[in-house]
Design an enzyme around this catalytic site. Structure first.
Site, short mmCIF file in Angstrom:
data_model
loop_
_atom_site.label_atom_id
_atom_site.label_comp_id
_atom_site.label_asym_id
_atom_site.label_seq_id
_atom_site.Cartn_x
_atom_site.Cartn_y
_atom_site.Cartn_z
N HIS A 17 -10.63 10.69 5.08
CA HIS A 17 -10.60 10.12 3.65
C HIS A 17 -11.51 10.56 2.74
O HIS A 17 -10.90 10.57 1.83
CB HIS A 17 -10.85 8.60 4.06
CG HIS A 17 -10.23 7.69 4.65
ND1 HIS A 17 -11.01 7.03 6.05
CD2 HIS A 17 -9.26 7.38 5.35
CE1 HIS A 17 -9.79 6.92 6.26
NE2 HIS A 17 -8.78 6.08 5.91
N LYS A 41 -4.63 -5.26 10.54
CA LYS A 41 -5.57 -5.38 11.39
C LYS A 41 -6.56 -5.80 11.59
O LYS A 41 -7.24 -6.91 10.91
CB LYS A 41 -6.20 -4.08 10.26
CG LYS A 41 -4.84 -2.57 10.26
CD LYS A 41 -5.72 -1.15 9.74
CE LYS A 41 -4.56 -0.14 9.35
NZ LYS A 41 -5.50 0.90 8.82
N ARG A 90 -1.08 11.96 7.13
CA ARG A 90 -1.34 13.21 7.69
C ARG A 90 -0.16 13.72 8.02
O ARG A 90 -0.07 15.13 8.82
CB ARG A 90 -1.74 12.59 8.67
CG ARG A 90 -3.65 11.78 8.29
CD ARG A 90 -4.00 11.16 9.89
NE ARG A 90 -3.07 9.81 9.60
CZ ARG A 90 -2.68 9.00 10.38
NH1 ARG A 90 -4.60 8.89 10.83
NH2 ARG A 90 -2.56 7.68 10.08
N SER A 128 -8.88 5.43 11.06
CA SER A 128 -10.01 5.38 11.92
C SER A 128 -10.31 4.33 13.19
O SER A 128 -10.73 4.24 13.92
CB SER A 128 -10.56 3.95 10.24
OG SER A 128 -10.72 4.57 9.75
#
Length: 158
Positions: A17, A41, A90, A128
């Protein structure tokens, strides 16, 4: 002046990030990192804790600010008077998902333009969620997150 938003859950912020933030800060006049609430999440850190961590690790970047919001990114885009939305990708899976999100944001707000910044290959495997899992299992995350985040993660998850 071009203002960009980089929206994410950042729970916690990773060096991947941070790399996107630094690169976007070179491209745009202003960059606001927006901590958003992702209802899909379960968060480890509160929105304010995430804002504090991001503010701490970006303090040397003069054109970067951070805040948390609730609500739709498309609405935040207008409220912040942004010109562009930044998204890091990514891999192909990320890109497919982000294209859908970009399409929905533009459907909700025709002014939203999304710019994709590919992740540095050094960070392609980081997330994360994966980092939190490694900490829970006792593995090393040295170099994957800023040191302050590493210390806080270890204390929170052990």
């Amino acid at each position: 002046m071009t203002k960009a938003l980089y929206v994410g859950s950042f729970d916690p912020i990773t060096n991947g990030h941070l790399d996107i933030i630094k690169r976007a800060a070179k491209i745009f006049d202003e960059l606001t990192v927006v901590v958003a609430i992702n209802t899909n999440k379960s968060a480890l850190f509160t929105p304010q804790e995430r804002v504090n961590l991001i503010t701490q690790v970006t303090r040397d970047l003069e054109n970067v600010a951070c805040k948390s919001v609730t609500g739709l990114t498309a609405e935040t885009f207008t409220q912040e008077k942004a010109d562009v939305l930044v998204r890091g990708v990514r891999n192909g899976e990320d890109l497919n998902f982000e294209i859908q999100v970009a399409g929905m944001n533009q459907y909700l707000n025709q002014e939203v333009e999304t710019v994709f910044i590919p992740a540095n290959s050094k960070w392609e495997f980081t997330s994360s969620s994966l980092i939190k899992e490694v900490v829970k299992m006792g593995g090393s995350i040295k170099g994957l997150v800023p040191e302050t985040v590493e210390v806080l993660l270890k204390s929170r998850l052990k």
